[in-house]
Design an enzyme around this catalytic site. Structure first.
Site, PDB file in Angstrom:
ATOM      1  N   HIS A 171      37.866  44.196  40.092  1.00 15.16           N
ATOM      2  CA  HIS A 171      37.828  45.635  39.841  1.00 15.16           C
ATOM      3  C   HIS A 171      36.503  46.107  39.248  1.00 15.16           C
ATOM      4  O   HIS A 171      36.180  47.288  39.316  1.00 15.16           O
ATOM      5  CB  HIS A 171      39.005  46.064  38.955  1.00 15.16           C
ATOM      6  CG  HIS A 171      38.898  45.636  37.523  1.00 15.16           C
ATOM      7  ND1 HIS A 171      39.474  44.480  37.051  1.00 15.16           N
ATOM      8  CD2 HIS A 171      38.288  46.210  36.461  1.00 15.16           C
ATOM      9  CE1 HIS A 171      39.244  44.374  35.763  1.00 15.16           C
ATOM     10  NE2 HIS A 171      38.512  45.400  35.372  1.00 15.16           N
ATOM     11  N   LYS A 175      33.485  49.953  39.736  1.00 12.26           N
ATOM     12  CA  LYS A 175      32.893  50.826  38.727  1.00 12.26           C
ATOM     13  C   LYS A 175      31.615  51.469  39.260  1.00 12.26           C
ATOM     14  O   LYS A 175      30.793  50.825  39.902  1.00 12.26           O
ATOM     15  CB  LYS A 175      32.599  50.036  37.439  1.00 12.26           C
ATOM     16  CG  LYS A 175      33.859  49.540  36.738  1.00 12.26           C
ATOM     17  CD  LYS A 175      33.505  48.757  35.483  1.00 12.26           C
ATOM     18  CE  LYS A 175      34.770  48.264  34.793  1.00 12.26           C
ATOM     19  NZ  LYS A 175      35.569  49.359  34.227  1.00 12.26           N
ATOM     20  N   ASP A 228      38.587  33.669  32.339  1.00 12.54           N
ATOM     21  CA  ASP A 228      39.105  35.031  32.409  1.00 12.54           C
ATOM     22  C   ASP A 228      38.010  36.048  32.710  1.00 12.54           C
ATOM     23  O   ASP A 228      38.246  37.012  33.443  1.00 12.54           O
ATOM     24  CB  ASP A 228      39.798  35.393  31.090  1.00 12.54           C
ATOM     25  CG  ASP A 228      40.438  36.774  31.130  1.00 12.54           C
ATOM     26  OD1 ASP A 228      41.131  37.077  32.123  1.00 12.54           O
ATOM     27  OD2 ASP A 228      40.240  37.556  30.181  1.00 12.54           O
ATOM     28  N   HIS A 233      34.112  38.580  36.716  1.00 13.90           N
ATOM     29  CA  HIS A 233      33.371  39.802  36.426  1.00 13.90           C
ATOM     30  C   HIS A 233      31.894  39.543  36.138  1.00 13.90           C
ATOM     31  O   HIS A 233      31.002  40.187  36.701  1.00 13.90           O
ATOM     32  CB  HIS A 233      33.990  40.530  35.226  1.00 13.90           C
ATOM     33  CG  HIS A 233      35.432  40.853  35.392  1.00 13.90           C
ATOM     34  ND1 HIS A 233      36.003  41.171  36.609  1.00 13.90           N
ATOM     35  CD2 HIS A 233      36.452  40.913  34.490  1.00 13.90           C
ATOM     36  CE1 HIS A 233      37.294  41.411  36.445  1.00 13.90           C
ATOM     37  NE2 HIS A 233      37.588  41.253  35.172  1.00 13.90           N
TER      38      HIS A 233
END
Length: 476
Positions: A171, A175, A228, A233
């Site tokens: 995700h 952005k 994580d 990311h």
């Protein structure tokens, strides 16, 4: 795959992600007229609901998580919603879902379930005609816990879906400021000539959170900060920042360049990583417990990681990339800091000339700040007085009138359209896991244990030493 979908199936439609992100994103897109008018949205989960009950459930989620000014006429959107109960481990249940979806539809499936359920879900979809050439599938992370399990998941999905019909979501790529990295570099002749080791001393990527475990206790203790946050990311941010210019802004060209960066990452050496775990302290004005207290038991899981990474290619050889992420940090921020090298010679005797620095803010503020040296106003007896001043591009100011969108809006719209540019390809995921696995192997060989740090701080002191021994400091 570029055929527009006319049916979107949401697995895990009653879950937390659906309530906070997916349904609000779809409602906002609908309000703006961006979704196809004939799009049917079919939610599915174990809960036994009718269409009307699911619409009421969705209404409550939207009223809680989507600002009123972005909702539009809710009745129009809610009428697009349908529901089919499904236990994904029961093969015969998929017949009812297939009937609900209908025949001869262009289908996009969003799979937000536990990774352990991916294989039976794929098998059920394939057995009932929901994995054909007219269907694409989107996978929510985590995609495994290491390279081996990631390959198992990818193999299971590939057994029914070709790579051009698989959309692996991160995700962060939805952005605006992350996408703006590409525009900043490749739409401005000013920056591309500077984007190399000859002019950039180092790069910092920070993803800091003020929250603790919240509702992710079991998942987080199994994963830790490295898997994580860094594996997905942060490595995607690094790849977008460091990649070579793609030939076109399309899925193949952009992802080809990203995977080259990921494969060029040098294995982390001993002394180039720091791990930490927070203890009780004051965080955003509140007294909070330590990780072990929240967890209810002792654990060696890291809640903080700092790394010194190197990209072994011509563009970046000699420029370290410092990565830092943690929970219960002093403030919530995601940013990329570009520290340029010093000028080769100063013509201003006695004046301290600071190196230029660019800060690309991703969250909570989306902006770009470039620090430059300027003359202090006034008349001096000797020489010129200099001062560092910021040049700011604040996204809300630069694009007044534009709403701040949920990252999932862009990604869900691209899923419906069939555009894979902002999704992650299999070879990217596996290159990321390969690097992460090598770090975990180094930690095991060194018997590295997390150092403690107080909640509300910037992590253990060893993380400060990691960058300061190279003559630099973290941007805080």
């Amino acid at each position: 795959m570029t055929v527009r979908a006319d049916t979107l199936v949401l697995f895990g439609a009653t879950g937390d992600l659906s309530q906070r992100m997916l349904l609000p994103s779809l409602a906002a897109l609908h309000a703006d007229g961006l979704l196809p008018e004939d799009l049917n949205i079919v939610g599915t989960a174990r809960s036994d609901m009718s269409d009307i009950e699911f619409r009421n459930f969705a209404r409550a989620a939207l009223e809680k998580h989507l600002p009123a000014e972005r909702r539009g006429p809710l009745a129009d959107f809610l009428n697009c919603l349908h529901y089919q109960p499904l236990d994904v481990t029961t093969p015969e249940n998929y017949a009812d879902l297939a009937e609900k979806v209908g025949k001869d539809r262009q289908v996009a499936i969003f799979l937000s379930t536990a990774p352990s359920l991916f294989k039976p879900t794929i098998e059920g979809l394939a057995a009932h005609g929901l994995a054909g050439e007219n269907t694409r599938i989107c996978l929510e992370k985590p995609l495994g816990t290491d390279l081996a399990t990631s390959r198992e998941i990818n193999d299971a999905v590939a057994s029914a879906f070709s790579e051009d019909r698989i959309f692996r979501i991160d995700h962060y790529l939805g952005k605006e400021t992350v996408q703006n990295l590409i525009a900043l570099r490749f739409a401005n002749i000013l920056f591309e000539p500077l984007w190399n080791a000859r002019l950039i001393e180092h790069v910092q990527i920070t993803v800091a959170e003020t929250v603790g475990l919240e509702s992710r206790v079991d998942f987080y203790d199994d994963a830790g900060a490295l898997r994580d946050m860094v594996q997905n990311h942060m490595l995607q941010l690094l790849a977008l920042f460091a990649m070579e210019p793609p030939t076109h802004f399309d899925a193949s060209a952009v992802r080809d360049e990203k995977v080259k960066v990921l494969r060029a990452l040098r294995k982390i050496s001993p002394g180039e990583s720091v791990t930490g775990q927070y203890r009780g302290g004051a965080s955003v004005g509140e007294i909070v417990p330590g990780y072990d207290e929240e967890l209810g038991r002792d654990s060696d899981t890291e809640t903080f990681v700092a790394l010194k990474a190197h990209i072994d290619n011509w563009r970046w050889h000699g420029t370290p990339f410092y990565l830092r992420t943690g929970k219960r940090m002093q403030r919530r921020v995601t940013e990329i800091v570009v520290q340029f090298r010093e000028i080769p010679h100063s013509i201003f005797p006695g004046a301290k000339v600071k190196s230029n620095r660019m800060v690309i803010g991703i969250q909570p503020e989306e902006n770009i700040t470039l620090s430059v040296m300027a003359k202090v106003p006034g008349i001096e007896q000797e020489g010129i007085a200099l001062r560092e001043v910021p040049l700011n591009i604040a996204m809300p100011d630069a694009f007044s009138g534009k709403e701040k969108r949920i990252a999932y809006e862009r990604l869900l719209l691209d899923l419906v359209k069939g555009d894979q540019t902002l999704f992650v390809r299999r070879d990217e995921v596996e290159a990321q896991w390969s690097w992460i696995d090598s770090i975990r192997q180094t930690w095991a060989e060194e018997d590295l244990k997390p150092k403690t740090y107080g909640a509300g701080s910037w992590g253990p002191s060893a993380a400060i030493a990691l960058i300061e021994r190279d003559g630099s400091s973290w941007h805080e």
